[in-house]
Design a protein around this motif. Sequence first.
Motif, PDB file in Angstrom:
ATOM      1  N   PHE A 146      24.378  95.278  -9.081  1.00  0.00           N
ATOM      2  CA  PHE A 146      24.893  94.975  -7.750  1.00  0.00           C
ATOM      3  C   PHE A 146      26.213  94.214  -7.831  1.00  0.00           C
ATOM      4  CE2 PHE A 146      25.026  92.209  -3.948  1.00  0.00           C
ATOM      5  CZ  PHE A 146      25.093  93.190  -2.979  1.00  0.00           C
ATOM      6  N   ARG A 147      26.285  93.229  -8.732  1.00  0.00           N
ATOM      7  CA  ARG A 147      27.526  92.469  -8.890  1.00  0.00           C
ATOM      8  C   ARG A 147      28.663  93.361  -9.381  1.00  0.00           C
ATOM      9  NH1 ARG A 147      24.264  88.066 -11.238  1.00  0.00           N
ATOM     10  NH2 ARG A 147      24.781  89.039 -13.215  1.00  0.00           N
ATOM     11  N   ARG A 148      28.335  94.294 -10.286  1.00  0.00           N
ATOM     12  CA  ARG A 148      29.372  95.199 -10.792  1.00  0.00           C
ATOM     13  C   ARG A 148      29.885  96.099  -9.667  1.00  0.00           C
ATOM     14  NH1 ARG A 148      30.457  97.487 -16.033  1.00  0.00           N
ATOM     15  NH2 ARG A 148      29.585  95.514 -16.737  1.00  0.00           N
ATOM     16  N   LYS A 149      28.970  96.611  -8.846  1.00  0.00           N
ATOM     17  CA  LYS A 149      29.402  97.454  -7.726  1.00  0.00           C
ATOM     18  C   LYS A 149      30.181  96.638  -6.698  1.00  0.00           C
ATOM     19  CE  LYS A 149      25.925 101.056  -7.976  1.00  0.00           C
ATOM     20  NZ  LYS A 149      24.941 101.838  -7.241  1.00  0.00           N
ATOM     21  N   LEU A 150      29.731  95.411  -6.460  1.00  0.00           N
ATOM     22  CA  LEU A 150      30.394  94.538  -5.497  1.00  0.00           C
ATOM     23  C   LEU A 150      31.808  94.188  -5.937  1.00  0.00           C
ATOM     24  CD1 LEU A 150      29.411  93.275  -2.852  1.00  0.00           C
ATOM     25  CD2 LEU A 150      28.856  91.217  -4.131  1.00  0.00           C
ATOM     26  N   SER A 151      32.036  94.099  -7.240  1.00  0.00           N
ATOM     27  CA  SER A 151      33.361  93.738  -7.736  1.00  0.00           C
ATOM     28  C   SER A 151      34.401  94.823  -7.452  1.00  0.00           C
ATOM     29  CB  SER A 151      33.303  93.463  -9.243  1.00  0.00           C
ATOM     30  OG  SER A 151      33.099  94.664  -9.965  1.00  0.00           O
ATOM     31  N   PHE A 152      33.969  96.029  -7.146  1.00  0.00           N
ATOM     32  CA  PHE A 152      34.913  97.103  -6.855  1.00  0.00           C
ATOM     33  C   PHE A 152      35.291  97.205  -5.382  1.00  0.00           C
ATOM     34  CE2 PHE A 152      33.915  98.542 -11.080  1.00  0.00           C
ATOM     35  CZ  PHE A 152      35.095  99.152 -11.484  1.00  0.00           C
ATOM     36  N   ILE A 153      34.662  96.417  -4.517  1.00  0.00           N
ATOM     37  CA  ILE A 153      34.991  96.481  -3.091  1.00  0.00           C
ATOM     38  C   ILE A 153      36.461  96.166  -2.829  1.00  0.00           C
ATOM     39  CG2 ILE A 153      34.578  95.374  -0.850  1.00  0.00           C
ATOM     40  CD1 ILE A 153      31.617  95.461  -1.482  1.00  0.00           C
ATOM     41  N   PRO A 154      37.040  95.091  -3.419  1.00  0.00           N
ATOM     42  CA  PRO A 154      38.470  94.858  -3.177  1.00  0.00           C
ATOM     43  C   PRO A 154      39.352  96.004  -3.689  1.00  0.00           C
ATOM     44  CG  PRO A 154      37.466  92.915  -4.152  1.00  0.00           C
ATOM     45  CD  PRO A 154      36.439  93.990  -4.181  1.00  0.00           C
ATOM     46  N   TRP A 155      38.961  96.610  -4.778  1.00  0.00           N
ATOM     47  CA  TRP A 155      39.739  97.734  -5.301  1.00  0.00           C
ATOM     48  C   TRP A 155      39.698  98.915  -4.343  1.00  0.00           C
ATOM     49  CZ3 TRP A 155      42.943  97.463  -9.289  1.00  0.00           C
ATOM     50  CH2 TRP A 155      42.790  96.408 -10.176  1.00  0.00           C
ATOM     51  N   PHE A 156      38.512  99.224  -3.821  1.00  0.00           N
ATOM     52  CA  PHE A 156      38.414 100.338  -2.880  1.00  0.00           C
ATOM     53  C   PHE A 156      39.133 100.031  -1.568  1.00  0.00           C
ATOM     54  CE2 PHE A 156      34.667 101.832  -5.428  1.00  0.00           C
ATOM     55  CZ  PHE A 156      35.230 103.048  -5.777  1.00  0.00           C
ATOM     56  N   LEU A 157      39.101  98.774  -1.138  1.00  0.00           N
ATOM     57  CA  LEU A 157      39.842  98.402   0.072  1.00  0.00           C
ATOM     58  C   LEU A 157      41.351  98.512  -0.148  1.00  0.00           C
ATOM     59  CD1 LEU A 157      37.786  95.365   1.388  1.00  0.00           C
ATOM     60  CD2 LEU A 157      37.884  97.678   2.322  1.00  0.00           C
ATOM     61  N   SER A 158      41.799  98.223  -1.377  1.00  0.00           N
ATOM     62  CA  SER A 158      43.232  98.340  -1.664  1.00  0.00           C
ATOM     63  C   SER A 158      43.685  99.795  -1.711  1.00  0.00           C
ATOM     64  CB  SER A 158      43.575  97.629  -2.971  1.00  0.00           C
ATOM     65  OG  SER A 158      43.065  98.344  -4.072  1.00  0.00           O
ATOM     66  N   LEU A 162      47.487 100.494  -1.200  1.00  0.00           N
ATOM     67  CA  LEU A 162      48.286 100.439  -2.419  1.00  0.00           C
ATOM     68  C   LEU A 162      47.996 101.526  -3.444  1.00  0.00           C
ATOM     69  CD1 LEU A 162      47.945  96.588  -2.990  1.00  0.00           C
ATOM     70  CD2 LEU A 162      49.884  97.790  -2.026  1.00  0.00           C
ATOM     71  N   LEU A 163      46.758 101.598  -3.876  1.00  0.00           N
ATOM     72  CA  LEU A 163      46.405 102.437  -5.016  1.00  0.00           C
ATOM     73  C   LEU A 163      45.850 103.786  -4.578  1.00  0.00           C
ATOM     74  CD1 LEU A 163      44.527  99.714  -7.062  1.00  0.00           C
ATOM     75  CD2 LEU A 163      46.817 100.572  -7.498  1.00  0.00           C
ATOM     76  N   PRO A 164      46.100 104.818  -5.355  1.00  0.00           N
ATOM     77  CA  PRO A 164      45.430 106.089  -5.059  1.00  0.00           C
ATOM     78  C   PRO A 164      43.937 105.981  -5.349  1.00  0.00           C
ATOM     79  CG  PRO A 164      47.150 106.359  -6.734  1.00  0.00           C
ATOM     80  CD  PRO A 164      47.049 104.919  -6.430  1.00  0.00           C
ATOM     81  N   ALA A 165      43.121 106.579  -4.503  1.00  0.00           N
ATOM     82  CA  ALA A 165      41.665 106.451  -4.636  1.00  0.00           C
ATOM     83  C   ALA A 165      41.157 107.051  -5.933  1.00  0.00           C
ATOM     84  CB  ALA A 165      40.979 107.104  -3.441  1.00  0.00           C
ATOM     85  N   GLY A 166      41.772 108.136  -6.407  1.00  0.00           N
ATOM     86  CA  GLY A 166      41.340 108.758  -7.668  1.00  0.00           C
ATOM     87  C   GLY A 166      41.501 107.827  -8.848  1.00  0.00           C
ATOM     88  N   TYR A 171      37.939 104.482 -12.725  1.00  0.00           N
ATOM     89  CA  TYR A 171      37.517 103.218 -13.319  1.00  0.00           C
ATOM     90  C   TYR A 171      36.111 102.839 -12.860  1.00  0.00           C
ATOM     91  CZ  TYR A 171      41.971 102.182 -15.455  1.00  0.00           C
ATOM     92  OH  TYR A 171      43.075 102.213 -16.245  1.00  0.00           O
ATOM     93  N   TYR A 172      35.813 103.097 -11.612  1.00  0.00           N
ATOM     94  CA  TYR A 172      34.479 102.812 -11.089  1.00  0.00           C
ATOM     95  C   TYR A 172      33.427 103.661 -11.808  1.00  0.00           C
ATOM     96  CZ  TYR A 172      30.547 102.647  -7.841  1.00  0.00           C
ATOM     97  OH  TYR A 172      29.301 102.514  -7.300  1.00  0.00           O
ATOM     98  N   ASN A 173      33.696 104.961 -11.949  1.00  0.00           N
ATOM     99  CA  ASN A 173      32.751 105.843 -12.642  1.00  0.00           C
ATOM    100  C   ASN A 173      32.539 105.407 -14.085  1.00  0.00           C
ATOM    101  OD1 ASN A 173      32.398 107.414 -10.390  1.00  0.00           O
ATOM    102  ND2 ASN A 173      33.893 108.949 -10.994  1.00  0.00           N
ATOM    103  N   GLN A 174      33.616 105.029 -14.760  1.00  0.00           N
ATOM    104  CA  GLN A 174      33.485 104.586 -16.148  1.00  0.00           C
ATOM    105  C   GLN A 174      32.699 103.284 -16.230  1.00  0.00           C
ATOM    106  OE1 GLN A 174      34.535 106.335 -18.981  1.00  0.00           O
ATOM    107  NE2 GLN A 174      33.106 104.861 -19.818  1.00  0.00           N
TER     108      GLN A 174
END
Length: 191
Positions: A146-158, A162-166, A171-174
Motif C-alpha cells: 500500500f505504501r509503495r502504491k501510495l508513493s506513486f500518487i504524486p507522480w501520477f498527479l504530475s 509535467l511528465l508523460p504518463a507512459g 516505473y510503476y509497473n517495474q
Amino acid sequence: MLLLLLFCAFRSGSDRYYLKKAAGLSSGGKDVIYYLRGRNILSLVSFYLCLYSVKLILFLLSFLPFFTALYFTLGVGPKHNMSLAVFKIGLLLCAALFVHGAVLFVRLNSFLFPARYCFVTGNFKSISRLISFSYLCMQGNRKRVFRRKLSFIPWFLSCVFLLPAGFVRSYYNQSMADIAADLIEKHLQKA
C-alpha cells in the motif's frame, strides 16, 4: 471479446517482462507476445476469468449493505410519505455504507495483488493454489504494498502537467513487479 483477450495477453506478457527485468534477466520484449502463442491462451483465459470472478464476488459482497440501504432509501423514499428527516438519515447511512464497502473491497482485493505475478512465474498448476499462495504472500505485507502504491500518487498527479504518463507507468509497473517478485521469492523459500 477479442479485445479483452488481447488486453489480458499483453498485460500478462508485460508482467512477465517486468518480473524478468526485476530478476536481472533480459528478454528483449519477446515476453509481451508470449501469451498469444499456442496453449498459453487457454491458461490465460481461465486464469483471468477466475481472478475477475473472485474480484466481482468480493465487490458484490463488499457493497451489498450499501446497495440494500440504497434500495430501501430510494425505493421507499419521499414518494411514500417518508419524512424528509428520515430520508436524509437514510442517505447518510448509504454514504457511510458506501465508504465502508470501498474500504472493505480495497482491503480484500489487496490479497490478490501478487496473483497476476504468480501466474506469470508458472510455478502453480491450479488457480485455487495460486490464489491461496497470493493470500499467504500478502499476510503481513499489505502495508508495504500500500505504501509503495501510495508513493506513486504524486507522480501520477504530475502526469497531468509535467511528465508523460507512459514514463511514470513503466516505473510503476517495474516497482510493482519488484515488490511482487520479492514477496513470491520470500514465500517460495518458506514452502
